[in-house]
Design a protein around this motif. Structure first.
Motif, PDB file in Angstrom:
ATOM      1  N   ALA A  38      44.247  50.856  47.700  1.00 45.17           N
ATOM      2  CA  ALA A  38      43.734  50.197  46.496  1.00 45.17           C
ATOM      3  C   ALA A  38      43.129  48.840  46.847  1.00 45.17           C
ATOM      4  N   LEU A  39      43.767  48.121  47.764  1.00 45.34           N
ATOM      5  CA  LEU A  39      43.237  46.822  48.177  1.00 45.34           C
ATOM      6  C   LEU A  39      41.888  46.976  48.867  1.00 45.34           C
ATOM      7  N   VAL A  40      41.773  47.947  49.757  1.00 45.47           N
ATOM      8  CA  VAL A  40      40.509  48.183  50.461  1.00 45.47           C
ATOM      9  C   VAL A  40      39.407  48.575  49.481  1.00 45.47           C
ATOM     10  N   LEU A  41      39.728  49.450  48.547  1.00 45.27           N
ATOM     11  CA  LEU A  41      38.718  49.870  47.566  1.00 45.27           C
ATOM     12  C   LEU A  41      38.301  48.711  46.662  1.00 45.27           C
ATOM     13  N   THR A  42      39.242  47.846  46.309  1.00 44.84           N
ATOM     14  CA  THR A  42      38.908  46.686  45.479  1.00 44.84           C
ATOM     15  C   THR A  42      37.969  45.749  46.220  1.00 44.84           C
TER      16      THR A  42
ATOM     17  N   ARG B  87      63.787  58.033  50.745  1.00 48.23           N
ATOM     18  CA  ARG B  87      63.318  56.743  50.230  1.00 48.23           C
ATOM     19  C   ARG B  87      62.248  56.149  51.143  1.00 48.23           C
ATOM     20  N   ALA B  88      62.423  56.351  52.445  1.00 51.38           N
ATOM     21  CA  ALA B  88      61.437  55.821  53.389  1.00 51.38           C
ATOM     22  C   ALA B  88      60.075  56.484  53.188  1.00 51.38           C
ATOM     23  N   LEU B  89      60.071  57.757  52.920  1.00 51.72           N
ATOM     24  CA  LEU B  89      58.816  58.473  52.689  1.00 51.72           C
ATOM     25  C   LEU B  89      58.131  57.967  51.427  1.00 51.72           C
ATOM     26  N   ILE B  90      58.910  57.756  50.377  1.00 48.74           N
ATOM     27  CA  ILE B  90      58.349  57.242  49.125  1.00 48.74           C
ATOM     28  C   ILE B  90      57.813  55.828  49.326  1.00 48.74           C
ATOM     29  N   SER B  91      58.563  54.998  50.059  1.00 46.25           N
ATOM     30  CA  SER B  91      58.114  53.629  50.324  1.00 46.25           C
ATOM     31  C   SER B  91      56.818  53.626  51.141  1.00 46.25           C
ATOM     32  N   ALA B  92      56.741  54.506  52.110  1.00 48.48           N
ATOM     33  CA  ALA B  92      55.535  54.596  52.924  1.00 48.48           C
ATOM     34  C   ALA B  92      54.348  55.039  52.082  1.00 48.48           C
ATOM     35  N   ALA B  93      54.570  55.983  51.195  1.00 49.20           N
ATOM     36  CA  ALA B  93      53.489  56.463  50.330  1.00 49.20           C
ATOM     37  C   ALA B  93      53.016  55.356  49.386  1.00 49.20           C
ATOM     38  N   ILE B  94      53.961  54.591  48.843  1.00 55.00           N
ATOM     39  CA  ILE B  94      53.593  53.496  47.942  1.00 55.00           C
ATOM     40  C   ILE B  94      52.807  52.427  48.708  1.00 55.00           C
ATOM     41  N   GLY B  95      53.238  52.111  49.918  1.00 55.71           N
ATOM     42  CA  GLY B  95      52.520  51.135  50.730  1.00 55.71           C
ATOM     43  C   GLY B  95      51.120  51.603  51.083  1.00 55.71           C
ATOM     44  N   LEU B  96      50.991  52.893  51.377  1.00 57.48           N
ATOM     45  CA  LEU B  96      49.675  53.441  51.697  1.00 57.48           C
ATOM     46  C   LEU B  96      48.743  53.377  50.489  1.00 57.48           C
ATOM     47  N   VAL B  97      49.257  53.703  49.331  1.00 53.64           N
ATOM     48  CA  VAL B  97      48.448  53.646  48.112  1.00 53.64           C
ATOM     49  C   VAL B  97      48.046  52.201  47.812  1.00 53.64           C
ATOM     50  N   ALA B  98      48.968  51.264  48.006  1.00 55.14           N
ATOM     51  CA  ALA B  98      48.651  49.854  47.759  1.00 55.14           C
ATOM     52  C   ALA B  98      47.571  49.365  48.719  1.00 55.14           C
TER      53      ALA B  98
END
Length: 44
Positions: free
Chosen positions: A16-20, A2-13
């Motif tokens: 996405a913020l930087v690209l926006t 779960r920690a790996l998935i949470s880290a991946a979701i946070g990284l993607v978010a």
């Protein structure tokens, strides 16, 4: 796992913020021609 998935979701978010922000660009305006003073000038 779960920690790996949470880290991946946070990284993607974060990405996405930087690209926006990059796509929007810097806000309009101009910088001041005067330099910022970091110390108080000496007055005799």
């Amino acid at each position: 796992m779960r920690a790996l998935i949470s880290a991946a979701i946070g990284l993607v978010a974060a990405l996405a913020l930087v690209l926006t922000i990059t796509a929007i660009g810097a806000p309009p305006g101009e910088t001041s021609p005067k330099p910022l003073l970091t110390t108080v000038p000496d007055h005799p």
